[in-house]
Design an enzyme around this catalytic site. Structure first.
Site, PDB file in Angstrom:
ATOM      1  N   GLU A  60       0.812  -1.224   0.000  1.00 43.04           N
ATOM      2  CA  GLU A  60       0.000   0.000   0.000  1.00 43.04           C
ATOM      3  C   GLU A  60       0.845   1.273   0.000  1.00 43.04           C
ATOM      4  O   GLU A  60       0.572   2.201   0.760  1.00 43.04           O
ATOM      5  CB  GLU A  60      -0.963  -0.021   1.197  1.00 43.04           C
ATOM      6  CG  GLU A  60      -1.818  -1.284   1.229  1.00 43.04           C
ATOM      7  CD  GLU A  60      -2.778  -1.359   2.437  1.00 43.04           C
ATOM      8  OE1 GLU A  60      -2.630  -0.555   3.369  1.00 43.04           O
ATOM      9  OE2 GLU A  60      -3.666  -2.232   2.424  1.00 43.04           O
ATOM     10  N   ASN A  76       2.341  -4.863  -3.325  1.00 44.02           N
ATOM     11  CA  ASN A  76       0.962  -5.314  -3.084  1.00 44.02           C
ATOM     12  C   ASN A  76       0.099  -4.090  -2.766  1.00 44.02           C
ATOM     13  O   ASN A  76       0.543  -3.182  -2.068  1.00 44.02           O
ATOM     14  CB  ASN A  76       0.993  -6.265  -1.870  1.00 44.02           C
ATOM     15  CG  ASN A  76      -0.303  -6.990  -1.606  1.00 44.02           C
ATOM     16  OD1 ASN A  76      -0.892  -7.575  -2.525  1.00 44.02           O
ATOM     17  ND2 ASN A  76      -0.774  -6.975  -0.368  1.00 44.02           N
ATOM     18  N   HIS A 136      -9.949  -6.817  -2.374  1.00 47.97           N
ATOM     19  CA  HIS A 136     -11.020  -6.569  -1.398  1.00 47.97           C
ATOM     20  C   HIS A 136     -12.170  -5.875  -2.125  1.00 47.97           C
ATOM     21  O   HIS A 136     -12.119  -4.671  -2.372  1.00 47.97           O
ATOM     22  CB  HIS A 136     -10.518  -5.683  -0.256  1.00 47.97           C
ATOM     23  CG  HIS A 136      -9.471  -6.329   0.592  1.00 47.97           C
ATOM     24  ND1 HIS A 136      -9.724  -7.452   1.356  1.00 47.97           N
ATOM     25  CD2 HIS A 136      -8.162  -6.028   0.796  1.00 47.97           C
ATOM     26  CE1 HIS A 136      -8.616  -7.806   2.000  1.00 47.97           C
ATOM     27  NE2 HIS A 136      -7.652  -6.966   1.672  1.00 47.97           N
ATOM     28  N   GLU A 176      -5.535 -11.104  -1.398  1.00 46.26           N
ATOM     29  CA  GLU A 176      -6.372 -10.946  -0.195  1.00 46.26           C
ATOM     30  C   GLU A 176      -7.851 -10.905  -0.558  1.00 46.26           C
ATOM     31  O   GLU A 176      -8.624 -10.103  -0.012  1.00 46.26           O
ATOM     32  CB  GLU A 176      -6.000  -9.647   0.546  1.00 46.26           C
ATOM     33  CG  GLU A 176      -4.525  -9.517   0.875  1.00 46.26           C
ATOM     34  CD  GLU A 176      -4.164  -8.245   1.653  1.00 46.26           C
ATOM     35  OE1 GLU A 176      -5.076  -7.561   2.164  1.00 46.26           O
ATOM     36  OE2 GLU A 176      -2.960  -7.939   1.748  1.00 46.26           O
ATOM     37  N   ASP A 182     -11.615 -10.920  -0.822  1.00 49.46           N
ATOM     38  CA  ASP A 182     -12.879 -11.117  -0.114  1.00 49.46           C
ATOM     39  C   ASP A 182     -13.925 -10.197  -0.740  1.00 49.46           C
ATOM     40  O   ASP A 182     -13.582  -9.248  -1.442  1.00 49.46           O
ATOM     41  CB  ASP A 182     -12.777 -10.980   1.419  1.00 49.46           C
ATOM     42  CG  ASP A 182     -12.235  -9.659   1.920  1.00 49.46           C
ATOM     43  OD1 ASP A 182     -12.156  -8.698   1.131  1.00 49.46           O
ATOM     44  OD2 ASP A 182     -11.908  -9.580   3.121  1.00 49.46           O
TER      45      ASP A 182
HETATM   46  C1  XIL Z   1      -5.980  -6.700   8.313  1.00 52.97           C
HETATM   47  C2  XIL Z   1      -6.277  -7.898   9.195  1.00 52.97           C
HETATM   48  O1  XIL Z   1      -7.138  -8.752   8.513  1.00 52.97           O
HETATM   49  C3  XIL Z   1      -6.889  -7.457  10.495  1.00 52.97           C
HETATM   50  O2  XIL Z   1      -7.021  -8.558  11.394  1.00 52.97           O
HETATM   51  C4  XIL Z   1      -6.032  -6.369  11.148  1.00 52.97           C
HETATM   52  O3  XIL Z   1      -6.695  -5.878  12.294  1.00 52.97           O
HETATM   53  C5  XIL Z   1      -5.780  -5.243  10.171  1.00 52.97           C
HETATM   54  O4  XIL Z   1      -5.208  -5.750   8.994  1.00 52.97           O
HETATM   55  N1  XIL Z   1      -4.723  -4.979   3.663  1.00 52.97           N
HETATM   56  C6  XIL Z   1      -3.696  -5.747   4.134  1.00 52.97           C
HETATM   57  C7  XIL Z   1      -3.911  -6.626   5.306  1.00 52.97           C
HETATM   58  O5  XIL Z   1      -2.635  -5.786   3.508  1.00 52.97           O
HETATM   59  O6  XIL Z   1      -2.750  -6.800   6.084  1.00 52.97           O
HETATM   60  C8  XIL Z   1      -5.032  -6.149   6.172  1.00 52.97           C
HETATM   61  O7  XIL Z   1      -5.270  -7.131   7.176  1.00 52.97           O
HETATM   62  C9  XIL Z   1      -6.273  -5.901   5.344  1.00 52.97           C
HETATM   63  C10 XIL Z   1      -6.019  -4.842   4.304  1.00 52.97           C
END
Ligand code: XIL
Length: 347
Positions: free
Chosen positions: A160, A201, A237, A266, A268
């Site tokens: 990020e 990422n 996401h 990641e 979802d």
């Molecule tokens: C999130 C986790 O899922 C949570 O448990 C934590 O509180 C915060 O981080 N992008 C990312 C991840 O790269 O590391 C994040 O994970 C979600 C967004």
């Protein structure tokens, strides 16, 4: 006679044809799907659930051949006090993966979130100056990557680093070290584990034009400087209240055309609660399209979901009123999204 001959020919053809009768049999689970698709299928791992919940552990190890520690490898977890490391949770994830033949994505080395308090406070107060901060970052990367050398397929080296306006994120790293910290981080990680695939990422990279252009620029610049960068991670996401990012495949192609490997890291798909059958069907479609996008690109090697069960999800804590973002429910029952993934095939 003619009919008989062509009938015989058809039988002979059917016997000789390489297509097994069960070619389109639905895979039994995600591991089998992964083999047929030749794409790693992974999940984020909640280390507390892994340690304490037998059903969670069983399904994780049955279904997935790739894992990412959800929080266990983040800086605040591994070095809560300066110089005092805690590898317990991270080691447990890596060891469980080894025993269950899962490959591992390391997550994450350089980020602006989940940094230890001592680091933020030290930088804020001026007790840690820029020179020292650079040394601290180098030592963090060398220590963590070195500890798991040979055990991590791919690292999220920087996470990020582009903000929502398309500028380099104004993190402590950029502020104190300048933009060169990105190249440094990749070089150090490569030194510590020369065989790990090194990724940049980010979220919203599936569709955010400004972020896409800036990130492409970073990648081209690093490659021009011969910095060891190998992969682009799309967090994935999504939410069904927004349109599906229809150009995702094209965006992925722009990165892989630069010679990059790609992964969806990641995935979802959240929704405004309560869930309904209709929303779950839309969610299933989004999951299926994401996996299909990966499968359609030869260089996309991994599809990882950010947790597999609604029992453990970051979504309700981070997006007010939203949830039900995963492919299994709280009781680990398959949701339509799970079946939609099983239905994906290579074209
Ligand atoms: C999130 C986790 O899922 C949570 O448990 C934590 O509180 C915060 O981080 N992008 C990312 C991840 O790269 O590391 C994040 O994970 C979600 C967004």
């Amino acid at each position: 006679m003619k009919r008989l001959l062509s009938g015989l020919a058809a039988i002979a053809f059917a016997l000789a044809a390489p297509l097994p009768a069960h070619a389109d049999r639905t895979p039994d689970d995600l591991r089998e799907l992964s083999r047929t698709l030749r794409v790693h299928i992974g999940s984020a791992v909640d280390a507390t659930a892994l340690a304490g919940e037998a059903d969670y552990r069983r399904v994780l190890n049955q279904e997935f051949n790739h894992v990412t520690a959800e929080n266990a490898m983040k800086w605040e977890t591994v070095e809560p006090q300066r110089g005092a490391y805690d590898w317990e949770a991270a080691d447990a994830v890596v060891e469980n993966a080894r025993r269950n033949r899962q490959q591992v994505r390391g997550h994450t080395l350089v980020w602006h979130n989940q940094l230890p308090a001592w680091l933020i406070e030290g930088v804020d107060s001026g007790a840690i100056d820029a020179r020292e901060l650079r040394k601290i970052l180098r030592s963090h990367i060398m220590t963590e990557v070195g500890r798991y050398r040979g055990k991590i397929r791919a690292w999220d080296v920087v996470n990020e680093v582009v903000d929502d306006t398309g500028k380099l994120r104004d993190s402590i790293w950029l502020k104190h070290l300048g933009p060169g910290y990105i190249a440094d981080a990749f070089r150090w990680a490569h030194q510590a584990d020369p065989r790990a695939r090194l990724y940049i990422n980010d979220y919203n990279l599936e569709w955010d034009a400004k972020k896409i252009e800036t990130t492409l620029g970073i990648v081209k610049d690093l490659k021009a400087k011969r910095v060891p960068i190998h992969g682009i991670g799309f967090q994935g996401h999504l939410g069904i209240q927004y349109d599906y990012p229809g150009d995702f495949a094209g965006v992925m192609r722009r990165f892989t055309d630069l010679g990059m490997e790609a992964a969806i890291t990641e995935a979802d798909v959240r929704m405004v609660m309560p869930a309904t059958a209709e929303k779950l069907a839309t969610q299933a479609d989004y999951y299926q399209r994401m996996l299909s996008t990966c499968v359609a690109n030869k260089r996309c090697v991994e599809f990882t979901v950010w947790g597999f069960t609604d029992r453990h999800s970051w979504v309700p804590d981070w997006f007010e009123g939203e949830g039900a973002a995963n492919i299994m429910d709280e009781n680990l029952a398959h949701k339509p999204a799970y079946d939609a993934l099983l239905a994906v095939r290579r074209k």
